[in-house]
Design an enzyme around this catalytic site. Structure first.
Site, PDB file in Angstrom:
ATOM      1  N   TYR A  51       0.836  -1.199   0.000  1.00 39.74           N
ATOM      2  CA  TYR A  51       0.000   0.000   0.000  1.00 39.74           C
ATOM      3  C   TYR A  51       0.875   1.255   0.000  1.00 39.74           C
ATOM      4  O   TYR A  51       1.646   1.494   0.941  1.00 39.74           O
ATOM      5  CB  TYR A  51      -0.929   0.038   1.212  1.00 39.74           C
ATOM      6  CG  TYR A  51      -1.953  -1.076   1.281  1.00 39.74           C
ATOM      7  CD1 TYR A  51      -2.231  -1.882   0.173  1.00 39.74           C
ATOM      8  CD2 TYR A  51      -2.643  -1.344   2.466  1.00 39.74           C
ATOM      9  CE1 TYR A  51      -3.174  -2.897   0.244  1.00 39.74           C
ATOM     10  CE2 TYR A  51      -3.586  -2.355   2.541  1.00 39.74           C
ATOM     11  CZ  TYR A  51      -3.841  -3.132   1.424  1.00 39.74           C
ATOM     12  OH  TYR A  51      -4.760  -4.146   1.507  1.00 39.74           O
ATOM     13  N   GLY A 198     -14.742  -5.837   0.970  1.00 37.86           N
ATOM     14  CA  GLY A 198     -15.654  -5.581  -0.139  1.00 37.86           C
ATOM     15  C   GLY A 198     -17.115  -5.698   0.233  1.00 37.86           C
ATOM     16  O   GLY A 198     -17.954  -5.992  -0.614  1.00 37.86           O
ATOM     17  N   ALA A 201     -19.474  -3.752  -1.840  1.00 38.49           N
ATOM     18  CA  ALA A 201     -19.428  -4.037  -3.283  1.00 38.49           C
ATOM     19  C   ALA A 201     -19.158  -2.782  -4.118  1.00 38.49           C
ATOM     20  O   ALA A 201     -19.943  -2.408  -4.990  1.00 38.49           O
ATOM     21  CB  ALA A 201     -20.729  -4.709  -3.733  1.00 38.49           C
ATOM     22  N   GLY A 203     -19.407   0.220  -3.398  1.00 39.46           N
ATOM     23  CA  GLY A 203     -20.401   1.269  -3.201  1.00 39.46           C
ATOM     24  C   GLY A 203     -21.794   0.895  -3.648  1.00 39.46           C
ATOM     25  O   GLY A 203     -22.755   1.625  -3.376  1.00 39.46           O
TER      26      GLY A 203
END
Length: 306
Positions: A51, A198, A201, A203
């Protein structure tokens, strides 16, 4: 906040975890989010060496160094990257794992990692050697537990059969139920925690779903066509039995399954964090509502990513 046991360890993690990937590069901004999370009862922070090419780990290390002992810290390995060129390639070799963990410890300003995860994986990897590398780090006390972040059933099964993993991080939501049939019961049977990511999903299961479905999902999502997503959204918001914001429903749907130990929330602002916490604290998904949500969505299956 509820806390659940992580695998077979003596660690207990908050049901909501702070996924740190989206914190950005401004440490003041990131610190505000992390501190709000910790004050709200979140004790589980998830990052990865890749990241922002190590910067995320550096920020997290700086932010939590004063209360490190109160934090369950997860990071990941397997993507061999160059901080200057910003290039990376998949490298699950034991040599790289042993090299990368030292860099992560330095960036995180700690002498141990609570949960160390392989950041991906394929069936062609030297899985036995990867497991041996993690077991060595565990024996040395450098890591307390290890796991894998993957949506590949065949790879996960290899780790379940051959290793002492305590966690699997995988995509799981009301629109992505692939793990329900093939993975979740297996992981329960082996006392392996599922860390769900997730959950909203991209948004499409957030409180802004109506707008984001039109904006982001014109070509569909997984095996859902655009029209199906619109129909599901309309069925949810028009059902008086579900009188809760969609974000609350999406979080509670994932947590309803006994395999799920924690939801790893990708948070980019304090506002998002507070919204997620509010819905978590106030939500109550009945069995009837849960069954309705399952009835209007698909029990998807893994086709690719084997």
């Amino acid at each position: 906040m509820k806390y659940n046991r992580l695998g077979k360890t003596d660690m207990h993690v908050s049901e909501l975890a702070l996924g740190c990937m989206s914190l950005g590069k401004d440490i003041t901004h990131a610190r505000d989010i992390v501190q709000h999370a910790v004050k709200s009862g979140i004790n589980f922070l998830d990052t990865a060496d890749l990241y922002d090419f190590g910067l995320n780990e550096e920020m997290i290390g700086s932010i939590i160094k004063e209360n490190r002992k109160d934090i369950i810290l997860s990071t990941k390995v397997g993507n061999h990257f160059d901080t200057k060129s910003k290039d990376w390639y998949w490298d699950p070799s034991p040599a790289y794992i042993e090299e990368a963990v030292k860099d992560s410890l330095r960036r995180l300003q700690t002498d141990y990692i609570d949960l160390y995860m392989l950041h991906g994986g394929t069936i062609e990897d030297p899985i036995d050697e990867v497991i041996a590398a993690f077991e060595k780090l565990k024996k040395e006390g450098i890591i307390r537990a290890y796991g894998i972040s993957s949506i590949r059933p065949n790879v996960i099964r290899q780790f379940v059969e051959k290793s002492t993993i305590d966690a699997v991080m995988m995509q799981y939501s009301l629109l992505d139920r692939r793990a329900e049939e093939e993975m979740l019961e297996l992981l329960i049977a082996n006392q392996i925690s599922v860390l769900a990511r997730g959950t909203i999903a991209k948004g499409l299961l957030s409180n802004q779903a109506a707008e984001l479905i039109k904006k982001k999902a014109s070509n569909g999502y997984l095996d859902y066509q655009f029209d199906e997503l619109i129909e599901i959204h309309e069925k949810i918001i028009s059902n008086p039995e579900l009188a809760q914001p969609l974000l609350a429903l999406s979080q509670q749907y994932a947590l309803k399954h006994k395999a799920i130990t924690s939801l790893v929330l990708g948070i980019s602002s304090t506002k998002q964090l507070l919204e997620a916490l509010e819905h978590y604290n106030n939500a109550n998904l009945t069995d009837e509502a849960y069954q309705f949500l399952q009835a209007i969505t698909k029990a998807n299956k893994y086709l690719d990513h084997r």
